[in-house]
Design a protein around this motif. Structure first.
Motif, PDB file in Angstrom:
ATOM      1  N   SER A 565      21.448  42.407  44.551  1.00 26.99           N
ATOM      2  CA  SER A 565      20.578  42.805  43.449  1.00 26.99           C
ATOM      3  C   SER A 565      21.402  43.343  42.287  1.00 26.99           C
ATOM      4  O   SER A 565      21.056  44.314  41.651  1.00 26.99           O
ATOM      5  N   ARG A 566      22.527  42.707  42.043  1.00 29.08           N
ATOM      6  CA  ARG A 566      23.392  43.067  40.921  1.00 29.08           C
ATOM      7  C   ARG A 566      24.183  41.834  40.505  1.00 29.08           C
ATOM      8  O   ARG A 566      24.270  40.854  41.231  1.00 29.08           O
ATOM      9  N   ALA A 567      24.806  41.924  39.334  1.00 29.18           N
ATOM     10  CA  ALA A 567      25.458  40.744  38.772  1.00 29.18           C
ATOM     11  C   ALA A 567      26.809  40.448  39.413  1.00 29.18           C
ATOM     12  O   ALA A 567      27.241  39.292  39.431  1.00 29.18           O
ATOM     13  N   ARG A 568      27.461  41.457  39.925  1.00 27.35           N
ATOM     14  CA  ARG A 568      28.845  41.306  40.388  1.00 27.35           C
ATOM     15  C   ARG A 568      29.044  40.187  41.413  1.00 27.35           C
ATOM     16  O   ARG A 568      29.956  39.354  41.274  1.00 27.35           O
ATOM     17  N   PRO A 569      28.245  40.094  42.495  1.00 27.29           N
ATOM     18  CA  PRO A 569      28.455  39.008  43.465  1.00 27.29           C
ATOM     19  C   PRO A 569      28.244  37.627  42.855  1.00 27.29           C
ATOM     20  O   PRO A 569      28.974  36.684  43.197  1.00 27.29           O
ATOM     21  N   PHE A 570      27.270  37.503  41.960  1.00 27.84           N
ATOM     22  CA  PHE A 570      27.046  36.207  41.307  1.00 27.84           C
ATOM     23  C   PHE A 570      28.249  35.824  40.461  1.00 27.84           C
ATOM     24  O   PHE A 570      28.656  34.658  40.424  1.00 27.84           O
ATOM     25  N   SER A 571      28.817  36.801  39.780  1.00 25.27           N
ATOM     26  CA  SER A 571      29.997  36.536  38.951  1.00 25.27           C
ATOM     27  C   SER A 571      31.163  36.048  39.804  1.00 25.27           C
ATOM     28  O   SER A 571      31.862  35.099  39.447  1.00 25.27           O
ATOM     29  N   ALA A 572      31.363  36.711  40.952  1.00 29.52           N
ATOM     30  CA  ALA A 572      32.463  36.315  41.843  1.00 29.52           C
ATOM     31  C   ALA A 572      32.237  34.909  42.384  1.00 29.52           C
ATOM     32  O   ALA A 572      33.166  34.093  42.459  1.00 29.52           O
ATOM     33  N   LEU A 573      30.996  34.603  42.772  1.00 32.89           N
ATOM     34  CA  LEU A 573      30.702  33.269  43.312  1.00 32.89           C
ATOM     35  C   LEU A 573      30.875  32.195  42.236  1.00 32.89           C
ATOM     36  O   LEU A 573      31.418  31.118  42.506  1.00 32.89           O
ATOM     37  N   LEU A 574      30.436  32.502  41.021  1.00 32.44           N
ATOM     38  CA  LEU A 574      30.634  31.559  39.918  1.00 32.44           C
ATOM     39  C   LEU A 574      32.116  31.276  39.696  1.00 32.44           C
ATOM     40  O   LEU A 574      32.512  30.145  39.404  1.00 32.44           O
ATOM     41  N   GLN A 575      32.923  32.313  39.847  1.00 36.15           N
ATOM     42  CA  GLN A 575      34.356  32.144  39.637  1.00 36.15           C
ATOM     43  C   GLN A 575      34.950  31.174  40.644  1.00 36.15           C
ATOM     44  O   GLN A 575      35.900  30.444  40.341  1.00 36.15           O
ATOM     45  N   ALA A 576      34.390  31.147  41.861  1.00 35.45           N
ATOM     46  CA  ALA A 576      34.852  30.184  42.869  1.00 35.45           C
ATOM     47  C   ALA A 576      34.617  28.761  42.391  1.00 35.45           C
ATOM     48  O   ALA A 576      35.481  27.883  42.540  1.00 35.45           O
ATOM     49  N   TYR A 577      33.441  28.513  41.813  1.00 34.18           N
ATOM     50  CA  TYR A 577      33.140  27.183  41.280  1.00 34.18           C
ATOM     51  C   TYR A 577      34.037  26.847  40.096  1.00 34.18           C
ATOM     52  O   TYR A 577      34.504  25.710  39.950  1.00 34.18           O
ATOM     53  N   ILE A 578      34.276  27.827  39.235  1.00 35.56           N
ATOM     54  CA  ILE A 578      35.133  27.609  38.066  1.00 35.56           C
ATOM     55  C   ILE A 578      36.544  27.235  38.499  1.00 35.56           C
ATOM     56  O   ILE A 578      37.148  26.285  37.994  1.00 35.56           O
ATOM     57  N   ASN A 579      37.086  28.015  39.451  1.00 32.52           N
ATOM     58  CA  ASN A 579      38.457  27.753  39.905  1.00 32.52           C
ATOM     59  C   ASN A 579      38.569  26.441  40.665  1.00 32.52           C
ATOM     60  O   ASN A 579      39.636  25.819  40.698  1.00 32.52           O
ATOM     61  N   ALA A 580      37.473  26.041  41.299  1.00 30.27           N
ATOM     62  CA  ALA A 580      37.471  24.748  41.997  1.00 30.27           C
ATOM     63  C   ALA A 580      37.159  23.591  41.047  1.00 30.27           C
ATOM     64  O   ALA A 580      37.245  22.425  41.445  1.00 30.27           O
ATOM     65  N   LYS A 581      36.776  23.949  39.808  1.00 34.29           N
ATOM     66  CA  LYS A 581      36.418  22.955  38.790  1.00 34.29           C
ATOM     67  C   LYS A 581      35.300  22.044  39.277  1.00 34.29           C
ATOM     68  O   LYS A 581      35.367  20.812  39.179  1.00 34.29           O
TER      69      LYS A 581
END
Length: 622
Positions: A565-581
Motif C-alpha cells: 500500500s505504498r509506492a516503493r515496492p512498485f517502483s522497485a518492481l518497475l526498475q526490474a522491467y526497466i533493467n531487463a528492457k
C-alpha cells in the motif's frame, strides 16, 4: 487558532489555517482535485463524493469524500490519491517498531526480551517510532501513584514476573496474593511499565488478566485500554476489537478506541485505522490530539497528501497541536528535503510558545546532517550536549549516532568515553552502531564484548545491532559466527534478527541465500511479519539484475504480508522491467487496483517501460 500557518511561504492571515499553510507544513506540494478516473475508482469501492471545498487563498480545490469533510471527523482510505513519495524505509530498529525509549530511563540488563511482539516492524522513520512511548504514557497517565511507582525499583511483584512464565505465572501470582503481599496500584503500574519497556507484552497481558479476576482490584478505563493494547500486540487486532465489546459500557470510552487505533497505525493498517476513527466519530467521542497525531503518523507513512486533511480537521475542531505534532511535521518536511519549510515550522512552534525538546532537536540535527548542512547540525548537537554531558547522559545515544552520520569519529570517541565507565543499554547499542557506521569494526566489537559481560542475557536487539555492523562492513564470516552464537544462546529470533541476517547476505552478494533464509523464517513462524526493509532489500537486488521472475515473486510475498500500500515496492518492481528492457504490460492497472497513483518518479519509470512496448511493436513491423 494556532500559528502553523506561519510555516507557509504564502501570505499570513490573522485567523484560521488555510490549505496552503497545511501544504507548506506537510511538505505536500500543489493540491489538486482528483481526476475523473480516480473518482470512479473510489466510487467503485462504495464511496460517494458529494462535496467540494475550495480554498481561494491557494487557488486549489480539495475534494473530500462523504465520510470526511471539514465539518466531520471521519476518514476514508479511498479519499484522495496515494502520495507517490517514497517512504523512508531504512531500518532504524534500535529497540522496536517505535522509537528508542527515553534514553534517560535505564532499563537495566539481564531481562530476557522474550515476547512474541518484541521484534516488530521497524521500517519507519525515527520520529514515527516514539508513538509506542507516547501510547505508554497515555495508558499509564494520571495516576498520582506513578510518581511513587518510579521509586519502587525491582519490586517483589516485578521480580516474580521476571522469574516465572507460562502457566506457572498465574499460580505464582495467586501465591503472592495469598501471602498477603501488597498489590497496590502503584506497584502494579510499576510492573506493567517495566514489562512494556522490555517488550514483554505476554507477561504484561497475563498480569492484566489476572488482576481482572480479583475483586479487590477495581479496573479503570485506562486499565481496560492497556488491556486492549496488550491483546492487540500479543493476539492481534481482531481479538482486541472483540475484547472491547466485553468492556463495561461506562469504561468503553474514547481512550479505549484510540488505543486500538494506535495499534492499527503501528501496523500501518490504513483501512482498519480509518474504520476505527470513523467509529469513534459515530459514537460521538471527542477527538484528542493523541488521535490526530496517530493519523498524522499513518499518513506520513502512506499518503502525505492527507496530512493536510488531518490538520484542517484539527483547526475545525480547535484541537491544539502538541509537541509531537510539530515533530511529525518537522520530520515530514525533512524527509522531503525541504529544509526551509522545516525551519519555518520550528519558527511557528517557538512563536506558539512551544519549546523544542531533545527529540525535536535530534530530528532537526538528523535532517541537517543528511542534507549536508553540517554546521547547523553540529550547532544543535552542541546545544543538546549542554555544559555538562555527565549530567545530561540521556542524550548520548542520539548524539553518538548523529555524530557518526556526520563522520565525526573524534566526537563519537569522546562521547563513548563519557559513557564507558557506566554505560546504559542504549549507550551500548548506539555506540556499536556508531562505530560500525565509521567502519571502526574493532571498536564496535570492543563495545559489544563489554556489553556481553555486563548484561546477564543478550536479547535479539543486542545481537542484531552487531549483525548490522558486520553486514554494513561486508564481514559475512564474522556474521555467521555471531549467528551461531545467537542460536546457541537460545535467543528468540524474530523480524529484527531476520532483517540483520538478510542484510548480511545481501551485502555479501548472496541474494538467493538471503531470499531463502527469509522464506524459511516466515514459513517457520507465520505469526510474525518480516520488516519491510527485509523484503525491499532483496527486491532491489533482483531489480538491479533485471530478474523479473524473482522480483515478481518477492513483490507477491510483500503484498501477501500487507506491504504494497505504498509506492516503493512498485517502483522497485518497475526498475526490474526497466533493467531487463522488457515492457510491463498492465502495470498502471495493477497500481490503480492498489490505489497507488504515480508520482513524478513512477511516471518516469512507466514512460520507460512504455517505450519498450513501442519498440517491440516497431521491431515486429520492421
Amino acid at each position: 487558532m494556532w500559528a502553523l500557518r506561519r510555516a507557509s511561504a504564502n501570505s499570513i492571515r490573522a485567523q484560521g489555517l488555510n490549505v496552503a499553510a497545511f501544504r507548506a507544513c506537510a511538505g505536500l506540494g500543489q493540491f489538486s482535485g482528483h481526476t475523473e478516473d480516480k473518482s470512479k475508482n473510489c466510487e467503485h469501492r462504495g464511496l460517494m463524493r458529494d462535496r467540494w471545498i475550495t480554498s481561494n487563498a491557494c487557488q486549489c480545490t480539495v475534494h473530500f469524500p462523504n465520510k470526511f469533510s471539514a465539518g466531520s471527523r471521519s476518514l476514508s482510505s479511498e479519499a484522495g490519491a496515494k502520495s507517490g513519495g517514497e517512504e523512508e524505509d531504512d531500518l532504524e530498529e534500535g529497540f522496536s517498531e517505535l522509537e528508542t525509549p527515553d534514553p534517560s530511563v535505564s532499563t537495566g540488563g539481564g531481562v530476557e526480551d522474550s515476547d512474541s511482539s518484541s521484534d516488530s516492524e521497524s521500517d519507519l522513520s525515527s520520529v514515527d517510532e516514539n508513538t509506542e512511548e507516547t501510547l505508554e504514557a497515555e495508558l499509564l497517565k494520571g495516576a498520582g501513584e506513578m510518581s511513587s511507582a518510579k521509586k519502587l525499583g525491582h519490586s517483589p511483584l516485578l521480580k516474580l514476573l521476571f522469574e516465572e512464565s507460562g502457566s506457572s505465572l498465574s499460580k505464582a501470582l495467586d501465591n503472592y496474593a495469598t501471602e498477603g503481599k501488597d498489590l497496590n496500584r502503584a506497584e502494579v503500574y510499576h510492573a506493567l511499565l517495566n514489562l512494556r519497556r522490555r517488550k514483554m507484552f505476554s507477561k504484561a497481558l497475563q498480569l492484566s488478566e489476572w488482576l481482572d479476576k480479583r475483586e479487590d482490584f477495581e479496573l479503570t478505563e485506562r486499565d481496560y485500554a492497556s488491556r486492549v493494547d496488550l491483546i492487540a500486540k500479543v493476539r492481534g487486532l481482531h481479538k482486541a476489537e472483540t475484547f472491547i465489546d466485553t468492556i463495561p459500557k461506562s469504561h468503553r470510552q474514547e481512550v479505549v478506541y484510540r488505543t486500538l487505533l494506535a495499534n492499527c497505525v503501528s501496523l500501518t493498517n490504513v483501512a482498519k485505522s480509518e474504520e476505527i476513527f470513523n467509529k469513534m466519530k459515530d459514537l460521538g467521542f471527542p477527538i484528542s490530539p493523541f488521535t490526530c497525531n496517530q493519523l498524522l503518523v499513518l499518513y506520513k507513512r502512506t499518503d502525505k497528501k492527507k496530512i493536510a486533511d488531518v490538520l484542517l480537521m484539527m483547526e475545525k475542531d480547535d484541537i491544539k497541536p502538541t509537541l509531537f505534532t510539530y515533530q511529525l511535521l518537522i520530520d515530514t518536511k525533512g524527509l522531503s528535503n525541504d529544509i526551509i519549510g522545516m525551519e519555518q515550522i520550528v519558527e511557528t512552534m517557538r512563536a506558539e510558545g512551544v519549546k523544542p525538546n531533545f527529540r525535536v532537536q535530534a530530528t532537526l540535527a538528523r535532517h541537517y546532517a543528511f542534507g549536508g548542512l553540517k554546521e547547523k547540525a553540529e550547532a544543535i548537537l552542541q546545544e543538546m550536549e549542554g555544559d555538562d554531558l555527565n549530567s545530561n547522559r540521556g542524550v548520548c545515544p542520539i548524539l553518538l549516532l548523529i555524530y557518526a552520520n556526520l563522520g565525526k569519529a573524534d566526537d563519537v570517541e569522546r562521547l563513548w568515553k563519557v559513557c564507558e565507565p557506566k554505560p546504559r543499554e542504549g549507550d551500548y547499542l548506539a555506540a556499536i552502531e556508531a562505530f560500525g557506521k565509521l567502519k571502526n569494526v574493532e571498536q564496535a566489537e570492543a563495545v559489544y564484548h563489554k556489553m556481553e559481560k555486563s548484561i546477564k542475557k543478550l536479547s535479539t536487539r543486542h545481537y542484531s545491532c552487531m549483525l548490522k555492523v558486520y553486514a554494513e562492513n561486508k564481514m559475512l564470516g564474522k556474521g555467521k559466527q555471531l549467528l551461531k552464537q545467537m542460536g546457541n544462546s537460545g535467543c528468540q529470533i524474530g523480524p529484527v534478527a531476520w532483517d540483520a541476517v538478510v542484510k548480511l547476505y545481501v551485502d555479501a552478494g548472496e541474494v538467493e541465500k538471503a531470499d531463502s533464509i527469509l522464506l524459511k523464517a516466515t514459513s517457520q513462524n507465520q505469526q510474525k511479519r518480516p520488516l519491510f526493509s527485509s523484503y525491499i532489500s532483496i527486491l532491489d537486488q533482483y531489480a538491479k539484475r533485471g530478474d523479473i521472475h524473482n522480483a515478481e515473486k518477492m513483490f507477491l510475498r510483500m503484498k501477501q504480508a500487507g506491504y504494497v500500500s505504498r509506492a516503493r515496492p512498485f517502483s522497485a518492481l518497475l526498475q526490474a522491467y526497466i533493467n531487463a528492457k522488457v515492457p510491463a504490460y498492465g502495470f498502471r492497472e495493477r497500481m490503480k487496483a492498489d490505489n497507488i497513483f504515480p508520482n513524478k518518479g513512477l511516471a518516469g519509470q512507466l514512460a520507460q517501460v512504455d517505450a519498450f512496448s513501442k519498440n517491440a511493436v516497431s521491431d515486429l513491423l520492421d
